[in-house]
Design a protein around this motif. Sequence first.
Motif, PDB file in Angstrom:
ATOM      1  N   ARG A 164      40.834  38.602  37.574  1.00  0.00           N
ATOM      2  CA  ARG A 164      41.820  39.716  37.909  1.00  0.00           C
ATOM      3  C   ARG A 164      41.166  41.018  38.460  1.00  0.00           C
ATOM      4  O   ARG A 164      41.787  41.605  39.195  1.00  0.00           O
ATOM      5  N   ARG A 207      38.237  41.419  39.335  1.00  0.00           N
ATOM      6  CA  ARG A 207      37.585  41.574  40.597  1.00  0.00           C
ATOM      7  C   ARG A 207      38.645  41.662  41.871  1.00  0.00           C
ATOM      8  O   ARG A 207      38.355  42.206  42.919  1.00  0.00           O
ATOM      9  N   VAL A 208      39.531  41.114  41.758  1.00  0.00           N
ATOM     10  CA  VAL A 208      40.531  40.870  42.856  1.00  0.00           C
ATOM     11  C   VAL A 208      41.279  42.194  42.986  1.00  0.00           C
ATOM     12  O   VAL A 208      41.426  42.705  44.100  1.00  0.00           O
ATOM     13  N   ARG A 209      41.488  42.931  42.003  1.00  0.00           N
ATOM     14  CA  ARG A 209      42.047  44.340  41.938  1.00  0.00           C
ATOM     15  C   ARG A 209      40.851  45.487  42.873  1.00  0.00           C
ATOM     16  O   ARG A 209      41.303  45.988  43.675  1.00  0.00           O
ATOM     17  N   ARG A 210      39.622  45.172  42.521  1.00  0.00           N
ATOM     18  CA  ARG A 210      38.706  45.960  43.007  1.00  0.00           C
ATOM     19  C   ARG A 210      38.550  45.747  44.484  1.00  0.00           C
ATOM     20  O   ARG A 210      38.479  46.475  45.390  1.00  0.00           O
ATOM     21  N   SER A 211      38.732  44.269  44.877  1.00  0.00           N
ATOM     22  CA  SER A 211      38.535  44.056  46.193  1.00  0.00           C
ATOM     23  C   SER A 211      39.652  44.470  46.930  1.00  0.00           C
ATOM     24  O   SER A 211      39.630  45.110  48.109  1.00  0.00           O
ATOM     25  N   ARG A 212      41.155  44.431  46.492  1.00  0.00           N
ATOM     26  CA  ARG A 212      42.122  45.091  47.125  1.00  0.00           C
ATOM     27  C   ARG A 212      41.956  46.614  47.117  1.00  0.00           C
ATOM     28  O   ARG A 212      42.445  47.027  48.225  1.00  0.00           O
ATOM     29  N   ALA A 213      41.477  47.213  46.241  1.00  0.00           N
ATOM     30  CA  ALA A 213      41.425  48.593  46.564  1.00  0.00           C
ATOM     31  C   ALA A 213      40.280  49.086  47.525  1.00  0.00           C
ATOM     32  O   ALA A 213      40.768  50.087  48.249  1.00  0.00           O
ATOM     33  N   ARG A 214      39.308  48.109  47.530  1.00  0.00           N
ATOM     34  CA  ARG A 214      38.231  48.589  48.565  1.00  0.00           C
ATOM     35  C   ARG A 214      38.774  48.195  50.089  1.00  0.00           C
ATOM     36  O   ARG A 214      38.435  49.166  50.863  1.00  0.00           O
ATOM     37  N   ARG A 215      39.496  47.329  50.205  1.00  0.00           N
ATOM     38  CA  ARG A 215      40.308  46.906  51.317  1.00  0.00           C
ATOM     39  C   ARG A 215      41.214  47.799  51.722  1.00  0.00           C
ATOM     40  O   ARG A 215      41.224  48.442  53.146  1.00  0.00           O
ATOM     41  N   SER A 216      41.943  48.299  50.894  1.00  0.00           N
ATOM     42  CA  SER A 216      42.897  49.485  51.354  1.00  0.00           C
ATOM     43  C   SER A 216      42.425  50.655  51.457  1.00  0.00           C
ATOM     44  O   SER A 216      42.729  51.587  52.665  1.00  0.00           O
TER      45      SER A 216
END
Length: 279
Positions: free
Chosen positions: A13, A15-24
């Motif tokens: 979870r 890792r997914v949050r960090r990935s979404r934050a980087r994409r945003s």
Amino acid sequence: MSEHVPSQRQLERERVRRSRARRSASIATASTIVFIVLVVVLVTNSPGWPRVQEAFFAPEWFVAALPKVLEGFLLNIKMFLIAEPLILIVGLLVALARGITAPAFFPIRALATLYTDVFRGVPTILVIYLVGFGLPALRLQGIPTDLATLGVIALTLSYGAYVAEVFRSGIESVHPSQIAAARSLGLSHFKAMRFVVLPQATRRVVPPLLNDFVSLQKDTALVATIGPLEALRQAQIIATSKFNYTPYLVASLVFILLTIPMARFTDHLAARTRRRRGA
């Protein structure tokens, strides 16, 4: 005591949050760059751009005006630093006066209400004119004649009314049970306000107070209308004598460099307050 080890699901979870934050963040950065490029292209390709560039973006006049504008900006900062504590004192006293419910103090409450109504209703620039030209015209002993001092008085009167309402809203946001509990412990009304209500109210109104002071820093430029050689006045003098408006750009950038950090600090405090309240 054994050290906590996050589970595989929790790690996934995060890792997914960090990935979404980087994409945003990447999307926001890219869209901002595209928008700025489009604006620059649109402006620089407009028919009147050469004339605007010559009148507002002349590098030689920018360099020539910068020292004088910075010298005047020091006066803006001095007026701001003097007016700010005076405004806090006036605003707090007026807010407390408006909260007095005893019938014997009705005249004080009425005067405080009249003050806030009048000075919130009159534009700040008119207050500056009235104080700057009206007080010296009275020729009373002890009335200051220094234009910067008169400007500070006008800003204090105008912003004191706004800050009084900010304090009053903060005081009224404290639940009445807090005062009742303090009184039940033997505290007088004055001590209950001082030790129980005001500390809570002050913490709650810090962000709106900082917003008012961001506006105050900008409105110190209005004092130029009565003559002090602050940043805007210096820019006016140079622009009028050289028939070029680049000094106004210099003054604008100087104010922006000060107000933007204050605005971001205000946003930070507001976000921290929301997090504390669980919003």
